[in-house]
Design a protein around this motif. Structure first.
Motif, short mmCIF file in Angstrom:
data_model
loop_
_atom_site.label_atom_id
_atom_site.label_comp_id
_atom_site.label_asym_id
_atom_site.label_seq_id
_atom_site.Cartn_x
_atom_site.Cartn_y
_atom_site.Cartn_z
N PRO A 62 -9.87 3.73 6.19
CA PRO A 62 -9.83 5.13 6.64
C PRO A 62 -8.48 5.49 7.26
N GLU A 63 -7.91 4.58 8.03
CA GLU A 63 -6.61 4.85 8.66
C GLU A 63 -5.52 5.06 7.62
N GLU A 64 -5.52 4.22 6.59
CA GLU A 64 -4.54 4.35 5.52
C GLU A 64 -4.74 5.67 4.76
N TYR A 65 -5.99 6.03 4.52
CA TYR A 65 -6.29 7.30 3.84
C TYR A 65 -5.73 8.47 4.64
N ILE A 66 -6.05 8.52 5.93
CA ILE A 66 -5.62 9.65 6.76
C ILE A 66 -4.10 9.69 6.88
N SER A 67 -3.45 8.54 6.91
CA SER A 67 -1.98 8.51 7.02
C SER A 67 -1.29 9.14 5.82
N GLN A 68 -1.97 9.19 4.67
CA GLN A 68 -1.39 9.76 3.45
C GLN A 68 -1.57 11.27 3.34
N LEU A 69 -2.39 11.85 4.18
CA LEU A 69 -2.70 13.27 4.08
C LEU A 69 -1.53 14.15 4.51
N PRO A 70 -1.49 15.38 4.00
CA PRO A 70 -0.50 16.33 4.50
C PRO A 70 -0.72 16.54 6.00
#
Length: 155
Positions: free
Chosen positions: A8-16
């Motif tokens: 989840p942390e990696e996912y959120i880090s990629q968001l605009p």
């Protein structure tokens, strides 16, 4: 939009940038209110809250290697999506949600069978989503899921 992430942390880090804070707040809201037993994971490219195999060994009937999904959140191209399978399976929960939504949000509800779409991050009703997240225990969900999938097997 699809993001490749193992956590989840990696996912959120990629968001605009304009989506990161909303997704993190949505994540915290759900995690804080979910009944005991659900587990956070990545599934189908989304943050997903599941019934783990340790509690439900058969897994998801579509793919038994996957744990049983319950809630997912995702940042799509034009909106943030909340997928809540309880809204699809529990008519009384859907009725409650439809009645409560206008008390929390001024804009029209944009919803599919289990997907609620938020086109503006400022219109996400965190309190309502938190309350929704806490309404179904793991045991209740497994029971309803087994009843629903048993019916589909008999067709």
């Amino acid at each position: 939009m699809k993001y490749e992430a193992d956590s989840p942390e990696e996912y959120i880090s990629q968001l605009p940038e304009e989506r990161k804070e909303a997704m993190e707040k949505l994540r915290r809201t759900i995690k804080d209110k979910l009944p005991a037993g659900y587990q956070e994971t990545m599934s189908y490219g989304m943050l997903t809250y599941v019934v783990p195999h340790s509690l439900y060994p058969p897994g998801y009937h579509v793919n038994p290697q996957q744990p049983l999904p319950f809630i997912s959140i995702a940042s799509q191209k034009n909106f943030i999506a909340l997928y809540h399978l309880g809204l699809y399976m529990y008519p009384e929960l859907l009725e409650w949600f439809l009645g409560e939504y206008p008390k929390h949000v001024q804009t029209k509800l944009d919803m599919g069978k289990s997907c609620v779409r938020f086109k503006k991050v400022g219109s996400i009703p965190y309190d309502l989503i938190g309350e929704l997240s806490g309404k179904i225990t793991v045991e209740e969900y497994i029971s309803m899921y087994e009843t629903a999938t048993d019916k589909t097997k008999k067709k």
